[in-house]
Structure formats: C-alpha cells, structure tokens
Design a protein around this motif. Sequence first.
Motif, PDB file in Angstrom:
ATOM      1  N   VAL A  55     -23.467 -10.256 -15.520  1.00  0.00           N
ATOM      2  CA  VAL A  55     -22.114  -9.803 -15.851  1.00  0.00           C
ATOM      3  C   VAL A  55     -22.092  -8.310 -16.158  1.00  0.00           C
ATOM      4  CG1 VAL A  55     -20.236 -10.036 -17.526  1.00  0.00           C
ATOM      5  CG2 VAL A  55     -21.416 -12.077 -16.668  1.00  0.00           C
ATOM      6  N   GLU A  56     -22.981  -7.863 -17.006  1.00  0.00           N
ATOM      7  CA  GLU A  56     -22.975  -6.445 -17.405  1.00  0.00           C
ATOM      8  C   GLU A  56     -23.321  -5.535 -16.227  1.00  0.00           C
ATOM      9  OE1 GLU A  56     -21.817  -5.030 -20.118  1.00  0.00           O
ATOM     10  OE2 GLU A  56     -21.246  -7.057 -20.721  1.00  0.00           O
ATOM     11  N   ASP A  57     -24.186  -6.007 -15.345  1.00  0.00           N
ATOM     12  CA  ASP A  57     -24.531  -5.207 -14.160  1.00  0.00           C
ATOM     13  C   ASP A  57     -23.299  -4.988 -13.283  1.00  0.00           C
ATOM     14  OD1 ASP A  57     -27.135  -5.091 -14.993  1.00  0.00           O
ATOM     15  OD2 ASP A  57     -27.903  -6.532 -13.527  1.00  0.00           O
ATOM     16  N   LEU A  58     -22.507  -6.038 -13.096  1.00  0.00           N
ATOM     17  CA  LEU A  58     -21.303  -5.912 -12.270  1.00  0.00           C
ATOM     18  C   LEU A  58     -20.248  -5.029 -12.948  1.00  0.00           C
ATOM     19  CD1 LEU A  58     -20.816  -9.500 -10.783  1.00  0.00           C
ATOM     20  CD2 LEU A  58     -21.682  -7.453  -9.632  1.00  0.00           C
ATOM     21  N   LYS A  59     -20.141  -5.142 -14.266  1.00  0.00           N
ATOM     22  CA  LYS A  59     -19.196  -4.281 -14.985  1.00  0.00           C
ATOM     23  C   LYS A  59     -19.566  -2.809 -14.823  1.00  0.00           C
ATOM     24  CE  LYS A  59     -17.686  -7.378 -18.706  1.00  0.00           C
ATOM     25  NZ  LYS A  59     -17.718  -7.606 -20.170  1.00  0.00           N
ATOM     26  N   VAL A  60     -20.836  -2.512 -14.983  1.00  0.00           N
ATOM     27  CA  VAL A  60     -21.301  -1.125 -14.863  1.00  0.00           C
ATOM     28  C   VAL A  60     -21.068  -0.612 -13.447  1.00  0.00           C
ATOM     29  CG1 VAL A  60     -23.352   0.355 -14.883  1.00  0.00           C
ATOM     30  CG2 VAL A  60     -22.968  -1.274 -16.751  1.00  0.00           C
ATOM     31  N   TYR A  61     -21.372  -1.447 -12.463  1.00  0.00           N
ATOM     32  CA  TYR A  61     -21.195  -1.054 -11.062  1.00  0.00           C
ATOM     33  C   TYR A  61     -19.724  -0.784 -10.758  1.00  0.00           C
ATOM     34  CZ  TYR A  61     -21.562  -1.297  -5.950  1.00  0.00           C
ATOM     35  OH  TYR A  61     -21.518  -1.019  -4.600  1.00  0.00           O
ATOM     36  N   CYS A  62     -18.879  -1.682 -11.181  1.00  0.00           N
ATOM     37  CA  CYS A  62     -17.440  -1.553 -10.964  1.00  0.00           C
ATOM     38  C   CYS A  62     -16.914  -0.284 -11.625  1.00  0.00           C
ATOM     39  CB  CYS A  62     -16.746  -2.786 -11.536  1.00  0.00           C
ATOM     40  SG  CYS A  62     -14.980  -2.863 -11.242  1.00  0.00           S
ATOM     41  N   LYS A  63     -17.344  -0.050 -12.836  1.00  0.00           N
ATOM     42  CA  LYS A  63     -16.902   1.137 -13.586  1.00  0.00           C
ATOM     43  C   LYS A  63     -17.338   2.422 -12.895  1.00  0.00           C
ATOM     44  CE  LYS A  63     -17.415   3.225 -18.190  1.00  0.00           C
ATOM     45  NZ  LYS A  63     -18.007   3.055 -19.534  1.00  0.00           N
ATOM     46  N   LYS A  64     -18.581   2.460 -12.423  1.00  0.00           N
ATOM     47  CA  LYS A  64     -19.086   3.663 -11.739  1.00  0.00           C
ATOM     48  C   LYS A  64     -18.287   3.957 -10.479  1.00  0.00           C
ATOM     49  CE  LYS A  64     -23.951   3.605 -13.243  1.00  0.00           C
ATOM     50  NZ  LYS A  64     -25.356   3.403 -12.789  1.00  0.00           N
ATOM     51  N   GLY A  86     -13.883 -18.027 -13.483  1.00  0.00           N
ATOM     52  CA  GLY A  86     -13.794 -18.791 -12.258  1.00  0.00           C
ATOM     53  C   GLY A  86     -12.582 -18.490 -11.409  1.00  0.00           C
ATOM     54  N   VAL A  87     -11.833 -17.427 -11.755  1.00  0.00           N
ATOM     55  CA  VAL A  87     -10.646 -17.047 -10.978  1.00  0.00           C
ATOM     56  C   VAL A  87     -11.074 -15.926 -10.026  1.00  0.00           C
ATOM     57  CG1 VAL A  87      -8.188 -16.449 -11.098  1.00  0.00           C
ATOM     58  CG2 VAL A  87      -9.281 -17.607 -13.024  1.00  0.00           C
ATOM     59  N   HIS A  88     -11.927 -16.253  -9.056  1.00  0.00           N
ATOM     60  CA  HIS A  88     -12.560 -15.251  -8.210  1.00  0.00           C
ATOM     61  C   HIS A  88     -11.567 -14.528  -7.306  1.00  0.00           C
ATOM     62  CE1 HIS A  88     -16.489 -16.568  -9.564  1.00  0.00           C
ATOM     63  NE2 HIS A  88     -16.124 -17.819  -9.323  1.00  0.00           N
ATOM     64  N   SER A  89     -10.427 -15.169  -7.038  1.00  0.00           N
ATOM     65  CA  SER A  89      -9.425 -14.540  -6.180  1.00  0.00           C
ATOM     66  C   SER A  89      -8.819 -13.297  -6.822  1.00  0.00           C
ATOM     67  CB  SER A  89      -8.312 -15.535  -5.865  1.00  0.00           C
ATOM     68  OG  SER A  89      -7.696 -15.998  -7.063  1.00  0.00           O
ATOM     69  N   HIS A  90      -8.923 -13.171  -8.159  1.00  0.00           N
ATOM     70  CA  HIS A  90      -8.341 -12.028  -8.862  1.00  0.00           C
ATOM     71  C   HIS A  90      -9.420 -11.159  -9.512  1.00  0.00           C
ATOM     72  CE1 HIS A  90      -4.778 -14.319  -8.151  1.00  0.00           C
ATOM     73  NE2 HIS A  90      -4.010 -13.470  -8.784  1.00  0.00           N
ATOM     74  N   GLY A  91     -10.652 -11.377  -9.091  1.00  0.00           N
ATOM     75  CA  GLY A  91     -11.754 -10.661  -9.698  1.00  0.00           C
ATOM     76  C   GLY A  91     -12.240  -9.483  -8.878  1.00  0.00           C
ATOM     77  N   ILE A  92     -13.558  -9.319  -8.848  1.00  0.00           N
ATOM     78  CA  ILE A  92     -14.154  -8.126  -8.260  1.00  0.00           C
ATOM     79  C   ILE A  92     -13.954  -8.052  -6.746  1.00  0.00           C
ATOM     80  CG2 ILE A  92     -16.452  -9.100  -7.880  1.00  0.00           C
ATOM     81  CD1 ILE A  92     -17.605  -6.452  -9.000  1.00  0.00           C
ATOM     82  N   ALA A 151     -10.201  -1.645 -16.382  1.00  0.00           N
ATOM     83  CA  ALA A 151     -10.053  -2.331 -15.093  1.00  0.00           C
ATOM     84  C   ALA A 151     -11.272  -3.212 -14.804  1.00  0.00           C
ATOM     85  CB  ALA A 151      -9.853  -1.308 -13.982  1.00  0.00           C
ATOM     86  N   SER A 152     -12.458  -2.699 -15.096  1.00  0.00           N
ATOM     87  CA  SER A 152     -13.678  -3.470 -14.855  1.00  0.00           C
ATOM     88  C   SER A 152     -13.718  -4.723 -15.720  1.00  0.00           C
ATOM     89  CB  SER A 152     -14.908  -2.605 -15.132  1.00  0.00           C
ATOM     90  OG  SER A 152     -14.931  -1.470 -14.302  1.00  0.00           O
ATOM     91  N   GLU A 153     -13.344  -4.584 -16.995  1.00  0.00           N
ATOM     92  CA  GLU A 153     -13.318  -5.738 -17.901  1.00  0.00           C
ATOM     93  C   GLU A 153     -12.382  -6.815 -17.370  1.00  0.00           C
ATOM     94  OE1 GLU A 153     -14.822  -6.488 -20.764  1.00  0.00           O
ATOM     95  OE2 GLU A 153     -15.901  -4.634 -21.193  1.00  0.00           O
ATOM     96  N   SER A 154     -11.201  -6.396 -16.904  1.00  0.00           N
ATOM     97  CA  SER A 154     -10.220  -7.358 -16.394  1.00  0.00           C
ATOM     98  C   SER A 154     -10.742  -8.078 -15.152  1.00  0.00           C
ATOM     99  CB  SER A 154      -8.906  -6.639 -16.068  1.00  0.00           C
ATOM    100  OG  SER A 154      -8.011  -7.505 -15.416  1.00  0.00           O
ATOM    101  N   LEU A 155     -11.280  -7.323 -14.202  1.00  0.00           N
ATOM    102  CA  LEU A 155     -11.768  -7.916 -12.954  1.00  0.00           C
ATOM    103  C   LEU A 155     -12.922  -8.881 -13.211  1.00  0.00           C
ATOM    104  CD1 LEU A 155     -11.680  -4.765 -10.644  1.00  0.00           C
ATOM    105  CD2 LEU A 155     -10.196  -6.776 -10.473  1.00  0.00           C
ATOM    106  N   ILE A 156     -13.892  -8.454 -14.006  1.00  0.00           N
ATOM    107  CA  ILE A 156     -15.066  -9.300 -14.252  1.00  0.00           C
ATOM    108  C   ILE A 156     -14.692 -10.499 -15.108  1.00  0.00           C
ATOM    109  CG2 ILE A 156     -17.419  -9.372 -15.148  1.00  0.00           C
ATOM    110  CD1 ILE A 156     -16.968  -7.707 -12.573  1.00  0.00           C
ATOM    111  N   GLN A 157     -13.724 -10.334 -16.021  1.00  0.00           N
ATOM    112  CA  GLN A 157     -13.261 -11.467 -16.816  1.00  0.00           C
ATOM    113  C   GLN A 157     -12.707 -12.565 -15.917  1.00  0.00           C
ATOM    114  OE1 GLN A 157     -13.731 -11.744 -20.118  1.00  0.00           O
ATOM    115  NE2 GLN A 157     -12.907 -13.812 -20.082  1.00  0.00           N
TER     116      GLN A 157
END
Length: 351
Positions: free
Chosen positions: A6-15, A41-47, A30-36
Amino acid sequence: MEHFAVEDLKVYCKKLLINVGVKEEDARIASESLIQANLEGVHSHGISRLPIYMKRLAEGRINPNPSIDLNEKTHSLLMVNGDNGLGQVVGYHAIKKGIDMAKESGVVAIGVNNSNHFGTASFFCQLACEENLACIGFTNSPSAIAPWGGRSPFFGTNPIAFGFPTGNDTPVIIDLSTSIVARGKIILAAKQGNEIPSGWALDENGHSTTDPNQALDGSVLPLGGAKGSALALGVEILTGILSGAAFGPHVNNIYNENVTDNANVGHFFILLNIEKFMSVELFTTYINSLLTEMKELPKVPGVDEIRYPGERRKNESKLNMEAGIPLSDIVKNELSELGRRVQILFPEPIN
C-alpha cells in the motif's frame, strides 16, 4: 494477479502527480483517496484512474495547482469554486472547511462547482465520521444514464453517499450510484477485455449489451428503473444547478479526446454535527443498538452474517493492507509505463 504494498503505491502515485505540477500536499490527498478505493476493493475508482488524470493534468485540461475559492456565504452555507482542480483535492478542502463550520453551526450545506471526478464519495464521508459528523454527499458526472424511457445518455451516474460514525473504526458508509452499476466498472471491464453482465447497459441503439465498449457508447441503466432515473435527476439538480456547475450532457468527459473545455463537475455535501442534536455517546449507543438488532435478524439460507454498509469496505481494507493491493497486468503495465516515461521506478510486487 500481483499484489503491491500500500505505501509503495501511495509513494509512487504521489511522485507521479508531483512530476506534473501538483503540489506535494495535494498529491498526498489524491493518492490517499485513490489507494483507499483500492484498499476497500473499489478498484474502478482507484489507481486505475491515474493514467487519465496524468494525461489531462499534463495537457492542462485539469489544473494541477488550483486556487480553490472557499466562499463562506453564511455560517451554514459554503460555496466552493474548485478552479478546475483534481476532484479529490477540491472535495477534500471543501469538506475540511465545512467540518470546521459545522462544529460551530451544527449543519452546513456545501455546493462545489468547477471540479473534476472526485473518486469515491465514501472518502469524504469517512473524513466527516472521523470528526463525529454525519455526511450526505452527491456528485454529478458525464452523461451515462438515459432518462427512463430514453436510449441516449443524459444524467451522470450521480452517486449518493451517507456516512454515520459508530464510535468504532467501522462507520456506516453507504455509497451507491444511481445507475445499476458504477460506470467506472464498465471502463475497467473494457480496459481488461472482460464482458459485463447482461442488464447493466444498453448499446447506442437501445439494445441490451454485454460488450463494455458498446455500453460506453450507449448508456448505463438506472438503478431500480424509473426510481433510479428520478434519483439521478435529483442529484443533477443539487450538483449541477444549485452548485452552479455544469449539468447533464454539459459535464465534459475527461475520457473524451475531442473536448478541450473544463469538465465543470459539481458536488454537494451536507454535514451534520451530531453533538448539536444529542451527545455523541448517546448517538453511538443508539446506532449500535440499531445495527446489532439488524444483524441478529434470522438469515436466509446460505448467509452466515448480515453486514451493514461499511463493514465489507473495512474487512477488505484490512485484508489488502496485509496482502497488498492486487493489480491486473493491464493496470500494472499502464502504471509502470507512466513512471518509465519520467524515470520514476514502479514498485516491485510483494508476492
């Protein structure tokens, strides 16, 4: 399907967001919202939404550094001009300001215009619940639902969300679109090359289809037939008319390559300070009694547990926090390519 920390994806998204000019704090939001969304399990609205966000930010169709105008009209009315910023960022600042106002006034209505797709409405309800406030949230979106009896899309999928604190880490979170399914699930199915279930959508000629690409050219069916169409209209009036945003077919779609104007998505929130109605302790006692009685009702065959809205999200979040967020090869490759172009390394899977 590989899983990623999770934290790896947040960092990547933020960068990535910072790389196209988004301020560090806004990139975090924005990263927190997408990864949340992925966590729950709501992948359609995620990363999976990141590639289109990045493209529109780079093109200037979404403003990476908006000057959000938080106009406190009265002690209980906040009007927000998002300056064409990322919807997650605009919504976050609107809710945070509204929370401060509601702590004083008890009830606050928030109208938001000149925004963009804001991810899951549940994200904002959860922010309110953390402050012992209840939240009702709405947003419009590009045309996707035909009015009942029509075959051409007019209303957005126009979700409605509720959030109520429970005194524990699992608030009641109700987040549903007024379409039979969120359009993002059809977008994700098209991206992954999967069919969609019959009864989700019509093609452009008004016939039922299981082809997600035909569905995207046609319209999504409303939830509950004419009732869902009526709800979509109500949301459109709140978010598109009362908030001063675009409405119906005038909301521009960021997936449309032939549009240059701002999306001008509208949101509408109502915040309720429970402490002004009754003590938070009494409220949580009552709501937990209600939920307990509901969960103890006799169950139909094959059902082990009656769950209230919000429990599945919390359970899914705990599982994905431990096991990592699953990404399909298509989504993973899209995200990896974004980083490759700007020399930001995509994280390694954890399994």
